[in-house]
Write a protein that holds these residues in place. Structure first.
Motif, PDB file in Angstrom:
ATOM      1  N   THR A 108      38.072  55.644  24.547  1.00  0.00           N
ATOM      2  CA  THR A 108      37.295  54.537  25.083  1.00  0.00           C
ATOM      3  C   THR A 108      38.175  53.302  25.231  1.00  0.00           C
ATOM      4  OG1 THR A 108      35.325  55.399  23.985  1.00  0.00           O
ATOM      5  CG2 THR A 108      35.256  53.103  24.710  1.00  0.00           C
ATOM      6  N   TYR A 109      38.949  53.056  24.192  1.00  0.00           N
ATOM      7  CA  TYR A 109      39.846  51.900  24.232  1.00  0.00           C
ATOM      8  C   TYR A 109      40.850  52.020  25.373  1.00  0.00           C
ATOM      9  CZ  TYR A 109      42.733  48.096  22.373  1.00  0.00           C
ATOM     10  OH  TYR A 109      43.417  46.921  22.203  1.00  0.00           O
ATOM     11  N   GLU A 149      29.511  50.697  28.083  1.00  0.00           N
ATOM     12  CA  GLU A 149      30.081  49.729  27.124  1.00  0.00           C
ATOM     13  C   GLU A 149      30.237  48.337  27.746  1.00  0.00           C
ATOM     14  OE1 GLU A 149      32.231  50.524  23.972  1.00  0.00           O
ATOM     15  OE2 GLU A 149      31.084  52.352  23.704  1.00  0.00           O
ATOM     16  N   LEU A 181      32.222  54.921  29.127  1.00  0.00           N
ATOM     17  CA  LEU A 181      32.752  53.625  29.576  1.00  0.00           C
ATOM     18  C   LEU A 181      31.694  52.824  30.346  1.00  0.00           C
ATOM     19  CD1 LEU A 181      36.324  54.750  30.657  1.00  0.00           C
ATOM     20  CD2 LEU A 181      35.733  53.300  28.709  1.00  0.00           C
ATOM     21  N   ASP A 182      30.920  53.514  31.134  1.00  0.00           N
ATOM     22  CA  ASP A 182      29.865  52.854  31.914  1.00  0.00           C
ATOM     23  C   ASP A 182      28.925  52.038  31.051  1.00  0.00           C
ATOM     24  OD1 ASP A 182      30.742  53.811  34.246  1.00  0.00           O
ATOM     25  OD2 ASP A 182      29.225  55.368  34.508  1.00  0.00           O
ATOM     26  N   GLY A 185      40.526  53.760  28.023  1.00  0.00           N
ATOM     27  CA  GLY A 185      39.798  53.666  29.286  1.00  0.00           C
ATOM     28  C   GLY A 185      39.492  52.230  29.667  1.00  0.00           C
ATOM     29  N   LYS A 186      39.185  51.453  28.661  1.00  0.00           N
ATOM     30  CA  LYS A 186      38.861  50.041  28.915  1.00  0.00           C
ATOM     31  C   LYS A 186      40.082  49.241  29.341  1.00  0.00           C
ATOM     32  CE  LYS A 186      34.967  48.948  25.831  1.00  0.00           C
ATOM     33  NZ  LYS A 186      34.667  48.355  24.504  1.00  0.00           N
ATOM     34  N   HIS A 187      41.247  49.709  28.913  1.00  0.00           N
ATOM     35  CA  HIS A 187      42.470  48.957  29.200  1.00  0.00           C
ATOM     36  C   HIS A 187      43.381  49.690  30.171  1.00  0.00           C
ATOM     37  CE1 HIS A 187      40.947  47.328  25.385  1.00  0.00           C
ATOM     38  NE2 HIS A 187      41.528  46.193  25.736  1.00  0.00           N
ATOM     39  N   ARG A 188      42.774  50.329  31.130  1.00  0.00           N
ATOM     40  CA  ARG A 188      43.564  51.099  32.090  1.00  0.00           C
ATOM     41  C   ARG A 188      44.466  50.223  32.969  1.00  0.00           C
ATOM     42  NH1 ARG A 188      39.624  54.642  35.252  1.00  0.00           N
ATOM     43  NH2 ARG A 188      38.223  53.227  34.133  1.00  0.00           N
TER      44      ARG A 188
END
Lengths: 138, 138
Positions: A14-15, A138, A135-136, A17-20
């Motif tokens: 998740t992390y 969050e 991700l959607d 993914g959030k910081h792609r």
DNA sequence: GTAAACTCTATAATTATTATAGGGAATTAG
DNA sequence: CTAATTCCCTATAATAATTATAGAGTTTAC
């Protein structure tokens, strides 16, 4: 219940993914964000890498990054990697099948046939939902 | 995966269900049928008794018997008794809820919302299927 | 060439599960 | 009333799984 390993794997993904937008992310940063032991998380990320979910870069400026699109990482894949079988009995596991030692006739086992249903319902969610769905929200 | 305890509990209940014509069944007979340690099974049957699923009678001619109709014993009840939570995360368990320590905002957790779906799909089977369904198929 | 960061494997610590042990209490048969 | 039978209860031992740590590699950037 999912093991901590699996749960931490989801947190890490998740992390990442959030910081792609960033090329790489340090183990350290993920560990700190979720209060996970650095070394424990290290092993988990390595497994995800070996499984082709993550890529990594060594040396200064290195770190980990998602190698696949979040929508191409089903939750079932992560669970199987870190935890093993999703099914409630070994005799109904698709990926980790083992017969039950005490079972004389698997085809006639009433418990087994219900557990196949449970497995299919679980997979119906876990195979179709992906990191992108997490991700959607969050 | 279900623990051996839970699996053995299901075996014992199946055996008791199959022999409902008899007033009582000895621990010994069940243990022998499935190759389970007598003493281990004893503890399991005792738990099922305390939970009101089984009745027992001491002394000669004693033993265990089903105290409920098989159709009134949902599989979820047995699993929760012996194994605890059915859900994959403590934070989505209906009967054994606990927050995840590393979670800052439960309501916004993407993983949690998927795990709620998984739980509901599992329960949809496990609450509605009963010992009677297992017996039907044997 | 040195510091940063992942790689790899081993092992220690902790926790959970599985199994055993043995005396106690109730019931029945004789 | 006594002995045999069978479940009742609690404690603890053995084993296995999970979680955590450790430290010496390897690669890369500067």
């Amino acid at each position: 219940m999912l093991s901590k390993k699996t749960k931490y794997a989801f947190h890490a993904l998740t992390y990442l993914g959030k910081h792609r937008d960033q090329k790489t992310i340090l183990i350290h940063d993920i560990a700190e964000e979720y209060g996970i032991s650095h070394k424990f998380l290290e092993n988990i990320l390595l497994e995800l890498k070996k499984a082709g979910v993550l890529g990594s870069k060594k040396g200064k400026g290195g770190g980990y990054y998602l190698i696949k699109e979040p929508k191409d990482i089903p939750l079932s894949k992560v669970i199987r990697l870190l935890d093993g079988p999703i099914a409630l009995l070994p005799c109904v596991s698709l990926n980790y099948y083992e017969p039950c030692v005490e079972c004389k006739n698997e085809a006639a086992c009433g418990l087994r046939s219900v557990m196949i249903q449970v497995r299919d319902e679980m997979l119906n969610v876990l195979e179709n939902k992906t990191l992108a769905d997490i991700l959607d929200r969050e």
